[in-house]
Enzyme design. Structure first.
Site, PDB file in Angstrom:
ATOM      1  N   GLY A  31      21.071  20.353  -5.180  1.00 30.73           N
ATOM      2  CA  GLY A  31      20.216  20.266  -3.997  1.00 30.73           C
ATOM      3  C   GLY A  31      20.642  19.173  -3.038  1.00 30.73           C
ATOM      4  O   GLY A  31      21.772  18.694  -3.090  1.00 30.73           O
ATOM      5  N   HIS A  34      24.101  20.150   1.981  1.00 31.83           N
ATOM      6  CA  HIS A  34      24.819  19.772   3.195  1.00 31.83           C
ATOM      7  C   HIS A  34      25.890  20.837   3.468  1.00 31.83           C
ATOM      8  O   HIS A  34      25.994  21.821   2.713  1.00 31.83           O
ATOM      9  CB  HIS A  34      25.437  18.373   3.038  1.00 31.83           C
ATOM     10  CG  HIS A  34      26.225  18.194   1.778  1.00 31.83           C
ATOM     11  ND1 HIS A  34      27.417  18.836   1.553  1.00 31.83           N
ATOM     12  CD2 HIS A  34      25.962  17.485   0.650  1.00 31.83           C
ATOM     13  CE1 HIS A  34      27.875  18.503   0.360  1.00 31.83           C
ATOM     14  NE2 HIS A  34      27.008  17.688  -0.219  1.00 31.83           N
ATOM     15  N   GLY A  36      28.973  20.893   2.944  1.00 31.34           N
ATOM     16  CA  GLY A  36      29.910  21.101   1.835  1.00 31.34           C
ATOM     17  C   GLY A  36      29.394  22.198   0.914  1.00 31.34           C
ATOM     18  O   GLY A  36      30.130  23.121   0.534  1.00 31.34           O
ATOM     19  N   HIS A  37      28.101  22.116   0.580  1.00 34.50           N
ATOM     20  CA  HIS A  37      27.494  23.166  -0.246  1.00 34.50           C
ATOM     21  C   HIS A  37      27.587  24.520   0.469  1.00 34.50           C
ATOM     22  O   HIS A  37      27.834  25.551  -0.158  1.00 34.50           O
ATOM     23  CB  HIS A  37      26.023  22.861  -0.512  1.00 34.50           C
ATOM     24  CG  HIS A  37      25.772  21.642  -1.350  1.00 34.50           C
ATOM     25  ND1 HIS A  37      25.101  20.541  -0.884  1.00 34.50           N
ATOM     26  CD2 HIS A  37      26.103  21.352  -2.633  1.00 34.50           C
ATOM     27  CE1 HIS A  37      25.018  19.628  -1.828  1.00 34.50           C
ATOM     28  NE2 HIS A  37      25.623  20.089  -2.911  1.00 34.50           N
ATOM     29  N   GLN A  61      23.531  15.000 -17.122  1.00 30.89           N
ATOM     30  CA  GLN A  61      24.822  14.546 -16.580  1.00 30.89           C
ATOM     31  C   GLN A  61      24.722  13.195 -15.896  1.00 30.89           C
ATOM     32  O   GLN A  61      25.710  12.697 -15.360  1.00 30.89           O
ATOM     33  CB  GLN A  61      25.425  15.594 -15.656  1.00 30.89           C
ATOM     34  CG  GLN A  61      24.747  15.760 -14.322  1.00 30.89           C
ATOM     35  CD  GLN A  61      25.359  16.906 -13.532  1.00 30.89           C
ATOM     36  OE1 GLN A  61      25.178  18.077 -13.887  1.00 30.89           O
ATOM     37  NE2 GLN A  61      26.094  16.610 -12.480  1.00 30.89           N
ATOM     38  N   GLY A 147      33.256  22.801  -5.959  1.00 30.37           N
ATOM     39  CA  GLY A 147      33.961  22.087  -4.907  1.00 30.37           C
ATOM     40  C   GLY A 147      35.115  21.250  -5.438  1.00 30.37           C
ATOM     41  O   GLY A 147      35.009  20.632  -6.506  1.00 30.37           O
ATOM     42  N   SER A 185      28.511  14.465   0.833  1.00 34.75           N
ATOM     43  CA  SER A 185      27.912  14.304  -0.487  1.00 34.75           C
ATOM     44  C   SER A 185      26.422  14.085  -0.309  1.00 34.75           C
ATOM     45  O   SER A 185      25.992  13.447   0.662  1.00 34.75           O
ATOM     46  CB  SER A 185      28.531  13.078  -1.181  1.00 34.75           C
ATOM     47  OG  SER A 185      27.727  12.667  -2.266  1.00 34.75           O
ATOM     48  N   SER A 186      25.638  14.605  -1.255  1.00 35.12           N
ATOM     49  CA  SER A 186      24.183  14.384  -1.191  1.00 35.12           C
ATOM     50  C   SER A 186      23.879  12.891  -1.215  1.00 35.12           C
ATOM     51  O   SER A 186      22.934  12.435  -0.576  1.00 35.12           O
ATOM     52  CB  SER A 186      23.500  15.065  -2.382  1.00 35.12           C
ATOM     53  OG  SER A 186      23.834  16.435  -2.400  1.00 35.12           O
TER      54      SER A 186
HETATM   55  P1  AMP Z   1      26.336  18.758  -6.191  1.00 30.26           P
HETATM   56  O1  AMP Z   1      25.061  19.297  -5.582  1.00 30.26           O
HETATM   57  O2  AMP Z   1      26.748  17.443  -5.629  1.00 30.26           O
HETATM   58  O3  AMP Z   1      26.330  18.825  -7.688  1.00 30.26           O
HETATM   59  O4  AMP Z   1      27.464  19.755  -5.717  1.00 30.26           O
HETATM   60  C1  AMP Z   1      27.389  21.138  -5.971  1.00 30.26           C
HETATM   61  C2  AMP Z   1      28.729  21.761  -5.720  1.00 30.26           C
HETATM   62  O5  AMP Z   1      29.105  21.527  -4.364  1.00 30.26           O
HETATM   63  C3  AMP Z   1      29.832  21.132  -6.594  1.00 30.26           C
HETATM   64  O6  AMP Z   1      30.701  22.160  -7.043  1.00 30.26           O
HETATM   65  C4  AMP Z   1      30.522  20.197  -5.652  1.00 30.26           C
HETATM   66  O7  AMP Z   1      31.878  19.963  -5.966  1.00 30.26           O
HETATM   67  C5  AMP Z   1      30.391  20.941  -4.338  1.00 30.26           C
HETATM   68  N1  AMP Z   1      30.508  20.000  -3.221  1.00 30.26           N
HETATM   69  C6  AMP Z   1      29.848  18.823  -3.068  1.00 30.26           C
HETATM   70  N2  AMP Z   1      30.256  18.198  -1.949  1.00 30.26           N
HETATM   71  C7  AMP Z   1      31.208  18.988  -1.388  1.00 30.26           C
HETATM   72  C8  AMP Z   1      32.029  18.874  -0.214  1.00 30.26           C
HETATM   73  N3  AMP Z   1      31.964  17.823   0.585  1.00 30.26           N
HETATM   74  N4  AMP Z   1      32.892  19.881   0.043  1.00 30.26           N
HETATM   75  C9  AMP Z   1      32.977  20.961  -0.785  1.00 30.26           C
HETATM   76  N5  AMP Z   1      32.234  21.115  -1.897  1.00 30.26           N
HETATM   77  C10 AMP Z   1      31.364  20.154  -2.205  1.00 30.26           C
END
Ligand code: AMP
Length: 284
Positions: A31, A34, A36-37, A61, A147, A185-186
């Site tokens: 969650g 952004h 990236g997600h 984790q 990602g 990044s979140s």
């Molecule tokens: P998270 O919510 O941070 O666990 O991220 C969920 C997924 O989104 C993971 O596979 C991350 O690697 C990917 N992710 C997070 N930030 C980025 C980004 N800036 N660009 C691409 N993928 C991302």
């Protein structure tokens, strides 16, 4: 958008989709969504008939309890973002639904989870593998999207899939960056505005190191210089910086093959831990 908090109705829904011949893509997230997600979401939508995004802040984790407590949670906004981006399904279980009485299964990835993130976040990848395994079993996706931002995590998930024979195609989506290069990044939501400026140091360090290494400068000299640079910064702390083999993350002494090399960095801006990486063959 269909929203499921429970496993059983989600499984029933996905079964109907599959009977109708539809392929399923899974985008696991924690969650605080952004752009990236959203690049993962788009990659799934381009290849799958039904895209399931999961939002679950996975407690197993987090090796640092205050990181878990302070992890950004913007659920209502996330739902709006997913709806606006035509996500088909949101799976947002609570901890009881995912873990029930708890889990005793632990994962060990040999050398792969002892280095870099694994060295500084003991148990982190076991928790990741547990949550990802649960999601693979619940959703049975044809494809799952992760990602490159979490480079080591992708290698761990690949290994998990190979070892446990998960019938899923894994996709690694390139890092989505802010204009100044900071990897989205979140956790960036927690940065104050001066911290936000300092956070750029990680990407700048990666870029500079890449340039120097490709110009033939010795890795130890590059590392020394970077460490000195970070030491001089008040609010930024370097945790690790490494040149490694892309396929197994073993440290490299030089760049003999740019296509096989990756630079990885992690550190803190104030209390906030950030990671980034750069493939030596990337354009940027
Ligand atoms: P998270 O919510 O941070 O666990 O991220 C969920 C997924 O989104 C993971 O596979 C991350 O690697 C990917 N992710 C997070 N930030 C980025 C980004 N800036 N660009 C691409 N993928 C991302």
């Amino acid at each position: 958008m269909e929203i499921f908090k429970e496993i059983k109705p989600l499984r029933a829904y996905l079964k109907r989709q599959r009977v109708a011949g539809k392929s399923v893509g899974l985008v696991p997230t924690m969650g605080a969504l952004h752009d990236g997600h959203l690049s993962l979401l788009k990659a799934s939508q381009a290849e799958s008939n039904v895209t399931v995004c999961s939002i679950f802040v996975n407690p197993t984790q987090f090796n640092n309890p205050s990181d878990l407590v302070n992890y950004p949670r913007t659920f209502d906004k996330d739902v709006e973002i997913l709806k606006a981006n035509r996500c088909d399904v949101l799976f947002c279980p609570n901890e009881a639904e995912m873990y029930g009485i708890g889990s005793i299964v632990r994962f060990d990835f040999g050398d792969l989870d002892k280095v870099l993130e694994g060295q500084f976040r003991p148990g982190h990848f076991s928790g990741v593998a547990l949550a990802v395994s649960k999601l693979f079993n619940i959703v049975s996706p044809d494809s799952a999207y992760f990602g490159q931002k979490d480079y080591q995590q992708f290698l761990i998930v690949e290994r998990l899939q190979q070892d446990l024979k998960f019938d899923v195609r894994l996709r690694c989506v390139p890092i989505h960056r802010e204009k100044d290069g900071l990897a989205m990044s979140s956790r960036n939501l927690r940065l104050s505005s001066p911290q936000r400026k300092s956070a750029n140091a990680f990407y700048q360090a990666l870029q500079l190191a890449k340039k120097q290494l490709l110009a033939g400068i010795d890795i130890n000299a590059v590392k020394d210089q970077l460490r000195a640079k970070f030491k001089a910064m008040e609010d930024v702390k370097l945790e690790y910086f490494e040149l490694a083999d892309r396929s197994n993350l073993k440290p490299l002494k030089d760049v003999t093959n740019a296509n096989q090399s990756v630079l990885l960095i992690a550190g803190y801006v104030g209390e906030i831990r950030l990671i980034d990486n750069l493939l030596l063959s990337d354009e940027d």
